[in-house]
Enzyme design. Structure first.
Site, PDB file in Angstrom:
ATOM      1  N   ALA A  75      95.962  60.261  -5.404  1.00 15.28           N
ATOM      2  CA  ALA A  75      95.643  61.626  -5.830  1.00 15.28           C
ATOM      3  C   ALA A  75      96.662  62.139  -6.840  1.00 15.28           C
ATOM      4  O   ALA A  75      96.336  62.962  -7.696  1.00 15.28           O
ATOM      5  CB  ALA A  75      95.566  62.553  -4.619  1.00 15.28           C
ATOM      6  N   THR A  76      97.893  61.668  -6.765  1.00 15.42           N
ATOM      7  CA  THR A  76      98.907  62.090  -7.739  1.00 15.42           C
ATOM      8  C   THR A  76      98.462  61.723  -9.148  1.00 15.42           C
ATOM      9  O   THR A  76      98.474  62.554 -10.066  1.00 15.42           O
ATOM     10  CB  THR A  76     100.264  61.423  -7.432  1.00 15.42           C
ATOM     11  OG1 THR A  76     100.684  61.818  -6.118  1.00 15.42           O
ATOM     12  CG2 THR A  76     101.321  61.829  -8.447  1.00 15.42           C
ATOM     13  N   ASN A 155      98.209  71.288   1.921  1.00 14.64           N
ATOM     14  CA  ASN A 155      98.766  70.237   2.768  1.00 14.64           C
ATOM     15  C   ASN A 155      99.821  70.718   3.756  1.00 14.64           C
ATOM     16  O   ASN A 155     100.077  70.072   4.756  1.00 14.64           O
ATOM     17  CB  ASN A 155      99.339  69.110   1.898  1.00 14.64           C
ATOM     18  CG  ASN A 155     100.233  69.631   0.801  1.00 14.64           C
ATOM     19  OD1 ASN A 155      99.803  70.376  -0.067  1.00 14.64           O
ATOM     20  ND2 ASN A 155     101.495  69.253   0.845  1.00 14.64           N
ATOM     21  N   GLN A 183      93.445  66.609   0.962  1.00 12.62           N
ATOM     22  CA  GLN A 183      93.511  66.950   2.390  1.00 12.62           C
ATOM     23  C   GLN A 183      92.157  67.408   2.940  1.00 12.62           C
ATOM     24  O   GLN A 183      92.078  67.776   4.114  1.00 12.62           O
ATOM     25  CB  GLN A 183      94.519  68.089   2.614  1.00 12.62           C
ATOM     26  CG  GLN A 183      95.963  67.733   2.311  1.00 12.62           C
ATOM     27  CD  GLN A 183      96.595  66.839   3.371  1.00 12.62           C
ATOM     28  OE1 GLN A 183      96.050  66.664   4.472  1.00 12.62           O
ATOM     29  NE2 GLN A 183      97.741  66.252   3.048  1.00 12.62           N
ATOM     30  N   GLY A 204      93.177  57.816  -0.861  1.00 13.50           N
ATOM     31  CA  GLY A 204      92.730  56.943   0.215  1.00 13.50           C
ATOM     32  C   GLY A 204      93.463  57.202   1.523  1.00 13.50           C
ATOM     33  O   GLY A 204      92.859  57.231   2.598  1.00 13.50           O
ATOM     34  N   HIS A 205      94.763  57.440   1.434  1.00 14.92           N
ATOM     35  CA  HIS A 205      95.589  57.351   2.647  1.00 14.92           C
ATOM     36  C   HIS A 205      95.702  58.629   3.471  1.00 14.92           C
ATOM     37  O   HIS A 205      96.390  58.659   4.481  1.00 14.92           O
ATOM     38  CB  HIS A 205      96.987  56.821   2.309  1.00 14.92           C
ATOM     39  CG  HIS A 205      97.882  57.796   1.610  1.00 14.92           C
ATOM     40  ND1 HIS A 205      98.831  58.516   2.286  1.00 14.92           N
ATOM     41  CD2 HIS A 205      97.997  58.155   0.312  1.00 14.92           C
ATOM     42  CE1 HIS A 205      99.500  59.269   1.425  1.00 14.92           C
ATOM     43  NE2 HIS A 205      99.010  59.067   0.211  1.00 14.92           N
ATOM     44  N   THR A 243      93.746  46.370 -14.036  1.00 13.05           N
ATOM     45  CA  THR A 243      92.905  45.575 -13.146  1.00 13.05           C
ATOM     46  C   THR A 243      92.643  46.344 -11.855  1.00 13.05           C
ATOM     47  O   THR A 243      93.575  46.852 -11.231  1.00 13.05           O
ATOM     48  CB  THR A 243      93.598  44.241 -12.812  1.00 13.05           C
ATOM     49  OG1 THR A 243      93.828  43.552 -14.036  1.00 13.05           O
ATOM     50  CG2 THR A 243      92.750  43.389 -11.884  1.00 13.05           C
ATOM     51  N   CYS A 328     115.649  68.794   0.870  1.00 10.42           N
ATOM     52  CA  CYS A 328     117.105  68.637   0.996  1.00 10.42           C
ATOM     53  C   CYS A 328     117.655  68.228  -0.358  1.00 10.42           C
ATOM     54  O   CYS A 328     117.152  67.312  -0.985  1.00 10.42           O
ATOM     55  CB  CYS A 328     117.452  67.526   1.984  1.00 10.42           C
ATOM     56  SG  CYS A 328     116.909  67.894   3.639  1.00 10.42           S
TER      57      CYS A 328
HETATM   58  C1  LIG Z   1      99.009  63.515  -0.416  1.00 16.66           C
HETATM   59  C2  LIG Z   1      98.549  64.490  -1.414  1.00 16.66           C
HETATM   60  C3  LIG Z   1      98.573  64.189  -2.780  1.00 16.66           C
HETATM   61  C4  LIG Z   1      99.103  62.896  -3.307  1.00 16.66           C
HETATM   62  O1  LIG Z   1      98.251  61.837  -2.998  1.00 16.66           O
HETATM   63  P1  LIG Z   1      98.730  60.315  -3.244  1.00 16.66           P
HETATM   64  O2  LIG Z   1      97.486  59.544  -3.048  1.00 16.66           O
HETATM   65  O3  LIG Z   1      99.772  60.057  -2.229  1.00 16.66           O
HETATM   66  O4  LIG Z   1      99.265  60.235  -4.642  1.00 16.66           O
HETATM   67  C5  LIG Z   1      98.115  65.143  -3.659  1.00 16.66           C
HETATM   68  N1  LIG Z   1      97.659  66.325  -3.224  1.00 16.66           N
HETATM   69  C6  LIG Z   1      97.619  66.653  -1.927  1.00 16.66           C
HETATM   70  C7  LIG Z   1      97.092  67.968  -1.517  1.00 16.66           C
HETATM   71  C8  LIG Z   1      98.077  65.750  -0.981  1.00 16.66           C
HETATM   72  O5  LIG Z   1      98.059  66.084   0.309  1.00 16.66           O
END
Ligand SMILES: *Cc1c(COP(=O)(O)O)cnc(C)c1O
Length: 382
Positions: A75-76, A155, A183, A204-205, A243, A328
């Protein structure tokens, strides 16, 4: 000591074992390991088929056409591609972007980077519930506003934006609407057409899939022009070269297909857990809820514990995996910018913890957290 209770699902979820099993089919010699861009042999076609089937699984969950799905590393990257890619490609239409101060860093830092390139950003401040109102957005719209970026679910707080109302305001002002929905998958219905979303970032995660894979949904008709950030073989219709990671992609597809089937029961499960946590804490004084429960997903609960310091509390809760949202640096601990952004006083922001749970969280996990809190709090407050 009891086993560790993992209550940090908003940071990442475990991969569902059914997803891991699918991923393993795309790695080794006896599996489908070929490059999905290899057009000259059967293994390549099979890999391409796996990618296209996952593309459809993701598209189906969000009511999109598979051709509107662009694979990214997460998502980043999707947020970067949406904001930078769109602003740069549409410089001639205007250079103004609207977002909020409590977006994920992937949006906040990207918008800051755009400011250094000469684009203008309006930073909206949410209310105490963590939400930007349609009226606020309307007041911020300008003739040169080309993009509005607001997240579906925050988040740290779990609050849900009124996406249809916000997209209506963005569109009325001639801008596109980008949503970071990392989220939100499986937590709220995410039909892009019904919600009026033009660009949407997915990960995905956060939904029982693997790390290192994500999607940018890019609406077709009318076509949206994005300037690519990563140049190479022209994959993904030129928007994102590289790829394709077949195993990651197949994993995300499977995870999203599972969410389509199990999202509702997952949500019923986490609501029970949230109620158990809140009930179990009701005999303790001085607990403030930073999450506006009536507008939030049930799997994220942000609480402030008066009279303690979040880092010490976290240390005392060693067998519970949780996060504070604080940053921190060498000199000091800074409270979460999100809590600060919704007006939580510094003292309480530094005493806040985010509890987040999901598909594999058990009542025993919640009870361990309750036990640990009942043991730790009196001592820390003394
Ligand atoms: C985790 C998160 C991201 C980043 O996602 P990644 O797949 O880890 O790059 C972006 N936006 C929100 C709101 C998230 O919770």
């Amino acid at each position: 000591m009891s086993a560790l209770a993992y209550l940090d699902y908003a940071a990442t979820t475990p991969v569902d074992p059914r997803v891991a099993e699918v991923m393993q089919r795309y790695l080794t010699m006896d599996g489908i390991f070929a490059n999905p861009a290899s057009r000259s042999h059967m293994p390549g076609w099979q890999a391409e088929q796996a990618v296209e089937s996952a593309r459809r699984q993701v598209a189906d969950l969000i009511g999109a056409d598979p051709r509107e799905i662009v694979w990214t590393s997460g998502a980043t990257e999707a947020d970067n591609l949406a904001l930078i890619g769109y602003m740069r490609a549409n410089r001639n239409k205007g250079g103004h972007l609207i977002t909020s101060i409590i977006e994920h860093k992937a949006v906040v830092d990207t918008a800051h980077a755009l400011e250094t390139e000469g684009f203008e950003v309006t930073w909206l401040t949410p209310g105490a519930d963590g939400r930007i109102t349609p009226g606020q957005l309307r007041d911020a719209m300008r003739a040169d506003t080309v993009l509005v970026s607001l997240m579906a679910v925050n988040n740290e707080l779990g609050c849900i934006h009124d996406l249809p109302a916000l997209s209506e305001v963005a569109h009325a002002g001639g801008a596109l609407f980008h949503v970071d929905a990392a989220q939100a998958v499986g937590r709220i219905p995410l039909d892009v057409k019904r919600l009026g979303i033009d660009l949407m970032s997915l990960s995905g995660h956060k939904t029982y899939g693997p790390k290192g894979v994500g999607v940018l949904y890019v609406k077709r008709s009318p076509d949206i022009r994005l300037e690519a950030l990563i140049h190479g073989g022209g994959h993904e219709r030129g928007m994102r070269s590289g790829t394709l990671a077949t195993h990651q992609i197949a994993g995300m597809g499977e995870a999203f297909a599972l969410v389509a089937q199990e999202g509702e029961s997952d949500q019923a499960h986490v609501l029970t857990l949230r109620n158990r946590l809140l009930d179990g804490l009701s005999d303790l004084d001085g607990i403030h809820c930073n999450t506006a429960l009536e507008v939030a997903v049930p799997n994220i609960l942000n609480l402030a514990f008066e009279g303690v310091d979040g880092e010490s509390l976290l240390m005392a809760l060693r067998n519970i995996a949780l996060s504070t949202g604080s940053a921190c640096n060498s000199a000091s601990v800074e409270p979460s910018y999100v809590l600060k952004g919704i007006g939580v006083p510094r003292r309480l922001a530094l005493a806040s913890l985010r509890f987040s749970f999901g598909r594999f969280t058990t009542e025993a996990d919640i009870d361990s957290a309750l036990d640990a809190l009942h043991h730790a709090l009196p001592g820390l407050r003394r």
